[in-house]
Design an enzyme around this catalytic site. Structure first.
Site, PDB file in Angstrom:
ATOM      1  N   PRO A 153      82.030 -20.691 113.204  1.00  0.00           N
ATOM      2  CA  PRO A 153      80.659 -20.710 113.743  1.00  0.00           C
ATOM      3  C   PRO A 153      80.577 -19.821 114.970  1.00  0.00           C
ATOM      4  CG  PRO A 153      81.435 -22.930 113.316  1.00  0.00           C
ATOM      5  CD  PRO A 153      82.628 -22.031 113.296  1.00  0.00           C
ATOM      6  N   GLU A 154      79.830 -18.753 114.846  1.00  0.00           N
ATOM      7  CA  GLU A 154      79.586 -17.878 115.988  1.00  0.00           C
ATOM      8  C   GLU A 154      78.091 -17.992 116.251  1.00  0.00           C
ATOM      9  OE1 GLU A 154      81.303 -13.961 115.429  1.00  0.00           O
ATOM     10  OE2 GLU A 154      82.845 -14.771 114.119  1.00  0.00           O
ATOM     11  N   ARG A 203      89.257 -29.856 111.579  1.00  0.00           N
ATOM     12  CA  ARG A 203      90.271 -29.441 112.552  1.00  0.00           C
ATOM     13  C   ARG A 203      90.205 -30.191 113.881  1.00  0.00           C
ATOM     14  NH1 ARG A 203      92.117 -24.148 111.640  1.00  0.00           N
ATOM     15  NH2 ARG A 203      93.410 -24.362 113.470  1.00  0.00           N
ATOM     16  N   ARG A 242      86.291  -1.423 133.771  1.00  0.00           N
ATOM     17  CA  ARG A 242      87.175  -2.352 133.077  1.00  0.00           C
ATOM     18  C   ARG A 242      88.259  -1.622 132.302  1.00  0.00           C
ATOM     19  NH1 ARG A 242      86.514  -7.571 132.591  1.00  0.00           N
ATOM     20  NH2 ARG A 242      84.534  -8.419 133.296  1.00  0.00           N
TER      21      ARG A 242
END
Length: 305
Positions: A2-3, A119, A160
């Site tokens: 699930p994103e 899970r 970055r």
DNA sequence: CTATAAACCTGCTGGC
DNA sequence: TGCCAGCAGGTTTATA
């Protein structure tokens, strides 16, 4: 699995089905699924609360309740929310046969909202309004909101040294992308997953921004991507899997150029890409691996619990 | 700041 | 056919 798209899709379904109802009872079968407060308090606080609205922030589902409390739900890897019709026999609302049901919410109209999670990674928390912002404070930009602009993305990448793929997965930078949509976004933008964030050109940043937006919107449109277990409120699988360009397609031909897609390990996760459409910048100096894998950096941080 | 690894858990896959 | 090591992905925590 699930994103953002998978969470958003279910959030919309919940918004249309449970807003306005009240919670009659709560059953917790796996206490550790309750991140805050303790399971006993959680069960005691909820009965009687009315559901005022449903929202999403990153991969969190927010269920606002009367009494200034908010339910925070994170499905993590295998968590699903399923809505069941009122049982004919009201007394048996709780004895759901599925052994993976971790938390069961009984609505005042007899329907059951069940949180199933094989899970056991998923978490549900209850916070008073006063603590809500603190609980979500670690999250970065919301990719489908107005704050996520090419300029905002550029600011995020500037200076970055990190590889772009781990950065995209870092919820404190951009909140909502997971492995599937990060890979799909990079492919669309034509950017190699190992590129250093600060080396992206303005044009690439613009493309990446557009790609992230497009990939997420498409995911929502298709009901999310189902590989292992994502299901919507009615237990239906998502259809976005048929629209993926690179994820889980190693060895298959690139849809754009036909070259075999590749899978490597980046930041301890699989990364799928097209070696032609997403050229590796500084592959020169390195020993030049092939298709297997190669260790590389990562990191990620986030919310507590 | 960036990277690495282990942990949390369990179903499923691949190999022998 | 059967058993088991190993993998999978989201997030946290501890350690270089």
């Amino acid at each position: 699995m699930p994103e953002l798209p998978e969470v958003e899709y279910v959030a919309r379904q919940l918004r249309q089905t449970i807003v306005g109802r009240a919670l009659s009872a709560v059953q917790v079968n796996w206490p550790r699924a309750i991140a805050h407060p303790d399971a006993a308090t959680f069960c005691a606080e909820l009965p009687g609360a009315r559901i005022l609205r449903v929202d999403r922030r990153a991969k969190f589902l927010l269920v606002s309740l009367s009494g200034d409390q908010t339910l925070l739900i994170h499905r993590r890897m295998t968590g699903n929310l399923l809505l069941f019709p009122a049982a004919a026999d009201q007394r048996s609302w709780a004895d759901v046969p599925d052994p993976y049901d971790r938390v069961v919410f009984l609505l005042d109209d007899g329907r059951r909202l069940v949180f199933t999670d094989p899970r056991k990674f998923g978490r549900i928390a209850l916070y008073p309004l006063s603590e809500l912002s603190a609980a979500l404070s670690g999250l970065g930009l919301e990719p489908l909101s107005d704050e996520f602009t090419p300029a905002a993305l550029a600011a995020l990448l500037a200076g970055r040294a990190r590889q772009i793929k781990p950065l995209l997965l870092d919820q404190t930078c951009i909140a909502g992308l997971g492995n599937i949509y990060a890979d799909e976004s990079l492919f669309r933008a034509g950017i190699h997953p190992l590129r250093r964030a600060a080396t992206l050109t303005p044009a690439e940043i613009t493309r990446l921004h557009a790609a992230i937006h497009a990939v997420l919107e498409l995911g929502i449109e298709h009901g999310g991507t189902t590989f292992g277990r994502h299901q919507d409120l009615w237990g239906q699988a998502g259809r976005n899997r048929d629209h993926l360009a690179v994820y889980q397609r190693a060895g298959e031909p690139c849809l754009r150029c036909g070259a075999p897609l590749v899978r490597i390990i980046v930041a301890q996760r699989s990364a799928h890409f097209c070696p032609t459409c997403q050229p590796n910048p500084d592959a020169a100096a390195a020993p030049a691996p092939r298709s297997a894998s190669q260790p590389e950096g990562d990191s990620s941080q986030s919310i507590r619990w």
